[in-house]
Design a protein around this motif. Structure first.
Motif, PDB file in Angstrom:
ATOM      1  N   ILE A 103       8.551  -0.052  15.940  1.00  0.00           N
ATOM      2  CA  ILE A 103       8.883  -0.565  14.528  1.00  0.00           C
ATOM      3  C   ILE A 103       9.556   0.485  13.793  1.00  0.00           C
ATOM      4  CG2 ILE A 103       7.703  -1.337  12.341  1.00  0.00           C
ATOM      5  CD1 ILE A 103       5.260  -2.316  14.027  1.00  0.00           C
ATOM      6  N   VAL A 104      10.823   0.195  13.327  1.00  0.00           N
ATOM      7  CA  VAL A 104      11.717   1.276  12.629  1.00  0.00           C
ATOM      8  C   VAL A 104      11.246   1.330  11.164  1.00  0.00           C
ATOM      9  CG1 VAL A 104      14.088   1.519  11.973  1.00  0.00           C
ATOM     10  CG2 VAL A 104      13.550   0.592  14.524  1.00  0.00           C
ATOM     11  N   ARG A 105      10.986   0.302  10.785  1.00  0.00           N
ATOM     12  CA  ARG A 105      10.775   0.295   9.299  1.00  0.00           C
ATOM     13  C   ARG A 105       9.947  -0.750   8.767  1.00  0.00           C
ATOM     14  NH1 ARG A 105      15.941   0.559   8.611  1.00  0.00           N
ATOM     15  NH2 ARG A 105      15.907   2.720   9.164  1.00  0.00           N
ATOM     16  N   LEU A 106       8.935  -0.591   7.775  1.00  0.00           N
ATOM     17  CA  LEU A 106       8.369  -1.616   7.120  1.00  0.00           C
ATOM     18  C   LEU A 106       8.845  -1.845   5.862  1.00  0.00           C
ATOM     19  CD1 LEU A 106       4.572   0.092   7.464  1.00  0.00           C
ATOM     20  CD2 LEU A 106       5.698  -1.713   9.169  1.00  0.00           C
ATOM     21  N   PHE A 107       8.725  -3.269   5.758  1.00  0.00           N
ATOM     22  CA  PHE A 107       9.139  -3.817   4.054  1.00  0.00           C
ATOM     23  C   PHE A 107       7.933  -4.428   3.553  1.00  0.00           C
ATOM     24  CE2 PHE A 107      12.679  -3.485   6.845  1.00  0.00           C
ATOM     25  CZ  PHE A 107      13.979  -3.060   6.196  1.00  0.00           C
ATOM     26  N   THR A 108       7.930  -4.277   2.120  1.00  0.00           N
ATOM     27  CA  THR A 108       6.562  -4.701   1.414  1.00  0.00           C
ATOM     28  C   THR A 108       7.164  -5.619   0.295  1.00  0.00           C
ATOM     29  OG1 THR A 108       6.376  -2.816   0.204  1.00  0.00           O
ATOM     30  CG2 THR A 108       5.262  -3.041   2.215  1.00  0.00           C
ATOM     31  N   PRO A 109       6.500  -6.635   0.023  1.00  0.00           N
ATOM     32  CA  PRO A 109       6.642  -7.353  -1.289  1.00  0.00           C
ATOM     33  C   PRO A 109       6.011  -7.019  -2.617  1.00  0.00           C
ATOM     34  CG  PRO A 109       4.775  -8.634   0.004  1.00  0.00           C
ATOM     35  CD  PRO A 109       5.160  -7.335   0.702  1.00  0.00           C
ATOM     36  N   GLU A 110       5.995  -7.723  -3.519  1.00  0.00           N
ATOM     37  CA  GLU A 110       5.210  -7.426  -4.556  1.00  0.00           C
ATOM     38  C   GLU A 110       3.680  -7.237  -4.287  1.00  0.00           C
ATOM     39  OE1 GLU A 110       4.031  -9.460  -9.027  1.00  0.00           O
ATOM     40  OE2 GLU A 110       5.139 -10.763  -7.362  1.00  0.00           O
ATOM     41  N   HIS A 111       3.221  -6.406  -5.118  1.00  0.00           N
ATOM     42  CA  HIS A 111       1.886  -5.778  -4.734  1.00  0.00           C
ATOM     43  C   HIS A 111       1.945  -4.712  -3.758  1.00  0.00           C
ATOM     44  CE1 HIS A 111       0.625  -8.762  -7.465  1.00  0.00           C
ATOM     45  NE2 HIS A 111       0.924  -9.744  -6.815  1.00  0.00           N
ATOM     46  N   GLY A 112       2.805  -4.589  -3.077  1.00  0.00           N
ATOM     47  CA  GLY A 112       2.925  -3.019  -2.008  1.00  0.00           C
ATOM     48  C   GLY A 112       2.238  -3.593  -0.858  1.00  0.00           C
ATOM     49  N   LEU A 113       2.311  -2.386  -0.163  1.00  0.00           N
ATOM     50  CA  LEU A 113       1.656  -2.506   1.338  1.00  0.00           C
ATOM     51  C   LEU A 113       0.468  -2.894   1.366  1.00  0.00           C
ATOM     52  CD1 LEU A 113       2.477  -2.515   4.467  1.00  0.00           C
ATOM     53  CD2 LEU A 113       2.099   0.198   4.239  1.00  0.00           C
ATOM     54  N   THR A 114      -0.405  -2.108   0.347  1.00  0.00           N
ATOM     55  CA  THR A 114      -2.022  -2.274   0.341  1.00  0.00           C
ATOM     56  C   THR A 114      -2.308  -3.411  -0.703  1.00  0.00           C
ATOM     57  OG1 THR A 114      -2.202  -0.792  -1.555  1.00  0.00           O
ATOM     58  CG2 THR A 114      -2.198  -0.077   0.620  1.00  0.00           C
ATOM     59  N   GLY A 115      -1.426  -4.040  -1.230  1.00  0.00           N
ATOM     60  CA  GLY A 115      -1.800  -5.360  -1.890  1.00  0.00           C
ATOM     61  C   GLY A 115      -2.632  -4.792  -3.468  1.00  0.00           C
ATOM     62  N   THR A 116      -2.453  -3.883  -3.832  1.00  0.00           N
ATOM     63  CA  THR A 116      -3.419  -3.106  -4.875  1.00  0.00           C
ATOM     64  C   THR A 116      -2.371  -3.514  -6.249  1.00  0.00           C
ATOM     65  OG1 THR A 116      -2.955  -1.111  -4.177  1.00  0.00           O
ATOM     66  CG2 THR A 116      -4.942  -2.262  -3.430  1.00  0.00           C
ATOM     67  N   ALA A 117      -1.102  -3.255  -6.158  1.00  0.00           N
ATOM     68  CA  ALA A 117      -0.235  -2.972  -7.385  1.00  0.00           C
ATOM     69  C   ALA A 117      -0.337  -4.381  -8.257  1.00  0.00           C
ATOM     70  CB  ALA A 117       1.019  -2.783  -6.919  1.00  0.00           C
ATOM     71  N   ASP A 118      -0.313  -3.868  -9.692  1.00  0.00           N
ATOM     72  CA  ASP A 118      -0.263  -4.837 -10.568  1.00  0.00           C
ATOM     73  C   ASP A 118       0.747  -6.031 -10.279  1.00  0.00           C
ATOM     74  OD1 ASP A 118      -2.252  -3.344 -11.688  1.00  0.00           O
ATOM     75  OD2 ASP A 118      -1.485  -3.433 -13.745  1.00  0.00           O
ATOM     76  N   ALA A 119       0.559  -7.064 -10.881  1.00  0.00           N
ATOM     77  CA  ALA A 119       1.466  -8.029 -10.808  1.00  0.00           C
ATOM     78  C   ALA A 119       2.681  -7.919 -11.790  1.00  0.00           C
ATOM     79  CB  ALA A 119       1.028  -9.526 -11.546  1.00  0.00           C
ATOM     80  N   GLY A 120       4.059  -7.807 -11.333  1.00  0.00           N
ATOM     81  CA  GLY A 120       5.095  -7.243 -11.998  1.00  0.00           C
ATOM     82  C   GLY A 120       5.457  -5.870 -11.921  1.00  0.00           C
TER      83      GLY A 120
END
Length: 423
Positions: A103-120
């Protein structure tokens, strides 16, 4: 020998004893009945809280035998987050690394890798020290992987848990990842997962003029597709250079149909904590374009509605700062509104329409002359027609009926890309 008076006393006492015994038996029966009546509600509540996962379903990530050979000897980019699980606890990056995948690189969507970031909340790029892998945020300064970030990647693996509503931004992330894969000649493998709201299609079709990150595709508000099916539709319908420009492989789930009840083993995002919130989301997400709070900053996000301006409703809640909702609407203010938690999961699954009546009801409980909708509502709805119809107090059934011609055309298009039976 008993006197007449004494005999009467005995008979009276005996009759009283019978009455007490009968009453006790009746109370025991009532208690038992109440107990057994409450059990389904309790079970439904616990299932909504902890999730219920059909043990016969294998999500795409768990079907390693179908895609692991394609990753051997390749440099892999992985779009994932905390919900990219095999089973209930094993994260996909760890499962692949343990099997020798580079695995060369991880890409994450909204809320980040841990899923804890706020919406937006914009998430910065980072580095996963545990796995010693660079982490690229696709919900910060950029939405599409850059040339530098795609460098050295032979195949991109995409594994995110969607909930089947157009505004849920993981589908938009999928589109940008597809664009990058085409531009930089990288093949794409989508590891599919069930759609908890995949059992129906509803709502207006997005008009291209209102395209945004909360709605990039001309699909209904509730699109009825899994991520794998959505990728197939993007490939078949919306690639400027045609389907052949994308080398796409979808690893399907097994044991799943669109009628199967499914709850992800962990919340797919911080404000969808349980099955009730996910099933209410198709209706309550529209309230994010109004003056209402949907319960962010409470224990019941997307399960309650209210605002400080609501009049005549008894239920109250006060949003507070917490992980995933550090600055919720009406922070620290008493909101008055309605509690939707009493609806059972079964009743919510059976209710396969967008409940416009809730929008109408909450608007009636706000002060007259005060704006209820805002411009974000039109971006969510994907059309100005819904706002106009609701402002004009058009009947909910007639608004829903106005969508049907386009929905029927969409269903015919959707059928070409389905991987799973409808029933």
């Amino acid at each position: 020998m008993l006197s007449i008076e004494r005999a009467q006393e005995v008979l009276i006492a005996r009759e009283q004893g019978f009455r007490i015994a009968r009453a006790m038996r009746r109370n025991v029966l009532l208690i038992a009945l109440a107990f057994w009546t409450l059990i389904p509600a309790y079970v439904s509540s616990k299932e909504a809280e902890t999730g219920r996962r059909d043990s016969t379903i294998r999500v795409g990530a768990e079907r390693l035998e179908l895609y692991l050979p394609s990753l051997q000897g390749k440099r892999v980019g992985l779009v994932c987050n905390h919900a990219s699980l095999l089973g209930d606890t094993l994260l996909l990056p760890d499962a692949l690394t343990a099997r020798g995948v580079n695995i060369v690189r991880l890409f994450t969507p909204e809320h980040g890798l841990t899923g804890t970031a706020d919406a937006g909340e914009h998430v910065k790029h980072g580095y996963d020290a545990k796995r010693r892998i660079e982490v690229v945020s696709l919900y910060g300064q950029q939405r599409k992987p850059s040339a530098h970030q795609m460098r050295g990647i032979d195949v991109m693996v995409f594994d995110l848990q969607d909930v089947g509503v157009r505004c849920y931004t993981y589908v938009s992330t999928l589109q940008y990842v597809i664009d990058a894969c085409i531009e930089y000649h990288v093949s794409l493998i989508v590891l599919d997962r069930p759609n908890p709201n995949g059992h129906y299609v509803a709502g207006p079709i997005l008009q291209p003029a209102y395209r945004s990150f909360v709605g990039m595709h001309t699909v209904p508000w509730v699109h009825g597709l899994t991520m794998g099916e959505f990728a197939r539709m993007i490939q078949g319908e919306w690639l400027p250079k045609g389907p052949q420009s994308l080398q796409l492989t979808v690893i399907p789930c097994s044991g799943y149909t669109h009628a199967t009840r499914y709850m992800p083993p962990v919340p797919p995002s911080p404000n969808l904590p349980n099955e009730q919130s996910i099933l209410l989301y198709p209706t309550l997400a529209l309230f994010e374009g109004t003056t209402m709070s949907v319960g962010r900053g409470t224990d019941w996000p997307f399960q309650v509605l209210g605002s400080p301006d609501v009049q005549g409703l008894p239920f109250t809640f006060t949003p507070q700062a917490r992980p995933g909702a550090t600055q919720p609407p009406y922070l620290g203010k008493l909101c008055r509104g309605i509690d939707l938690r009493m609806h059972s999961v079964d009743s919510l699954r059976a209710d396969t329409v967008i409940r416009l009546e809730l929008l109408q009801e909450m608007r009636r409980h706000c002060p007259k002359g005060q704006a209820f909708f805002n411009t974000f509502f039109t971006r969510l709805a994907g059309t100005p027609a819904m706002w106009k119809a609701l402002e004009a107090d058009s009947p909910a059934d007639s608004i829903r009926a106005s969508w049907q011609t386009e929905l029927n055309a969409y269903r015919r298009m959707r059928a070409k890309y389905l991987l799973y039976p409808e029933r």
